[in-house]
Every structure is written in C-alpha cells, then in structure tokens.
Design a protein around this motif. Structure first.
Motif, mmCIF file in Angstrom:
data_model
loop_
_atom_site.group_PDB
_atom_site.id
_atom_site.type_symbol
_atom_site.label_atom_id
_atom_site.label_comp_id
_atom_site.label_asym_id
_atom_site.label_seq_id
_atom_site.Cartn_x
_atom_site.Cartn_y
_atom_site.Cartn_z
ATOM 1 N N MET A 1 21.027 -6.669 -56.004
ATOM 2 C CA MET A 1 22.326 -7.311 -55.956
ATOM 3 C C MET A 1 22.141 -8.744 -55.459
ATOM 4 S SD MET A 1 25.694 -6.272 -53.608
ATOM 5 C CE MET A 1 24.948 -4.735 -53.249
ATOM 6 N N LYS A 2 22.812 -9.658 -56.122
ATOM 7 C CA LYS A 2 22.775 -11.062 -55.708
ATOM 8 C C LYS A 2 24.148 -11.439 -55.171
ATOM 9 C CE LYS A 2 19.269 -12.677 -58.902
ATOM 10 N NZ LYS A 2 18.987 -13.658 -59.951
ATOM 11 N N ILE A 3 24.180 -11.821 -53.884
ATOM 12 C CA ILE A 3 25.436 -12.128 -53.199
ATOM 13 C C ILE A 3 25.525 -13.621 -52.921
ATOM 14 C CG2 ILE A 3 26.813 -11.724 -51.132
ATOM 15 C CD1 ILE A 3 25.296 -9.043 -50.818
ATOM 16 N N LEU A 4 26.665 -14.201 -53.234
ATOM 17 C CA LEU A 4 26.945 -15.583 -52.875
ATOM 18 C C LEU A 4 27.964 -15.578 -51.745
ATOM 19 C CD1 LEU A 4 26.526 -18.602 -53.466
ATOM 20 C CD2 LEU A 4 28.461 -18.449 -55.056
ATOM 21 N N LEU A 5 27.597 -16.168 -50.621
ATOM 22 C CA LEU A 5 28.515 -16.327 -49.485
ATOM 23 C C LEU A 5 29.122 -17.714 -49.559
ATOM 24 C CD1 LEU A 5 26.384 -14.930 -46.523
ATOM 25 C CD2 LEU A 5 28.261 -13.792 -47.677
ATOM 26 N N VAL A 6 30.431 -17.796 -49.407
ATOM 27 C CA VAL A 6 31.108 -19.087 -49.446
ATOM 28 C C VAL A 6 31.867 -19.286 -48.141
ATOM 29 C CG1 VAL A 6 32.815 -20.515 -50.648
ATOM 30 C CG2 VAL A 6 31.373 -18.943 -51.961
ATOM 31 N N CYS A 7 31.645 -20.433 -47.510
ATOM 32 C CA CYS A 7 32.429 -20.792 -46.315
ATOM 33 C C CYS A 7 32.813 -22.257 -46.427
ATOM 34 C CB CYS A 7 31.661 -20.481 -45.034
ATOM 35 S SG CYS A 7 30.376 -21.651 -44.603
ATOM 36 N N ALA A 8 33.351 -22.793 -45.369
ATOM 37 C CA ALA A 8 33.832 -24.175 -45.408
ATOM 38 C C ALA A 8 32.702 -25.158 -45.702
ATOM 39 C CB ALA A 8 34.537 -24.526 -44.106
ATOM 40 N N GLY A 9 31.590 -25.027 -44.989
ATOM 41 C CA GLY A 9 30.500 -25.966 -45.205
ATOM 42 C C GLY A 9 29.169 -25.319 -45.504
ATOM 43 N N GLY A 10 29.090 -24.003 -45.451
ATOM 44 C CA GLY A 10 27.841 -23.312 -45.727
ATOM 45 C C GLY A 10 26.960 -23.090 -44.514
ATOM 46 N N MET A 11 27.370 -23.598 -43.346
ATOM 47 C CA MET A 11 26.509 -23.490 -42.168
ATOM 48 C C MET A 11 26.656 -22.156 -41.436
ATOM 49 S SD MET A 11 26.510 -27.262 -40.574
ATOM 50 C CE MET A 11 27.026 -28.557 -41.662
#
Length: 99
Positions: A1-11
């Motif tokens: 499984m390939k997961i992309l996490l998204v947040c405000a700046g990636g930190m």
C-alpha cells in the motif's frame, strides 16, 4: 500500500511518517508512505493508493477527494498527536479496501 500524508506544510506529518515506517518494519509489512504539504499533493497523488490528512487540513478533505479521486480520510487529532500507528493503519486498511 502506498500512502500519501497531507498536512499544512509537510513537516508534522514527516514525524508521523517516520513512526509509521518503523511500525511496518517491526511487523515485516511492505508499505510506503510520503508526506507533503497542501501545495504539493496535486503533483504527486497519482503515485499513491490512498491519501490521509493531518487534522490541521481536515477543512480541505472534500477538496482533496474531488481533486484526486482517491480514497481519502483525515487522521483523528489524538491518533495524529501521539502517533498511534495501529489506529492509523485501521483507517488506512479501510481506505485501501475502497480502492
């Protein structure tokens, strides 16, 4: 499984990403994960199976779903804050089953 996490700046999701990688390594699971900011997900989403967002960008959840067409869900604030990998993986597995 390939997961992309998204947040405000990636930190902050970068910290969670490291915890998730360690969690999988300890269990012998072969998953991959990457963390990006809101301004970057459109450039990379095609390489992933699902998208998970940090609580700080939950207001953009519907937009991300529309933009990508991928199964997408926000990570609950508490699980995100403490890096509860087991609970996060329950959500990830549910999303992956929707793909």
């Amino acid at each position: 499984m390939k997961i992309l996490l998204v947040c405000a700046g990636g930190m902050s999701t970068g910290l969670l990403m490291k915890k998730m990688e360690k969690y999988w390594e300890e269990r012998g699971e072969d998953n991959s994960i990457n963390a990006v900011g809101l301004s970057e997900y459109m450039d990379v989403y095609k390489d992933y199976d699902i998208i998970m967002t940090g609580p700080q960008v939950s207001y953009r959840l519907n937009q991300i779903k529309q933009d990508t067409g991928l199964p997408t869900e926000g990570i609950p604030s508490f699980d995100y804050a403490v890096g509860n990998c087991a609970n996060i993986m329950k959500i990830a597995n549910k999303l992956y089953a929707q793909k």
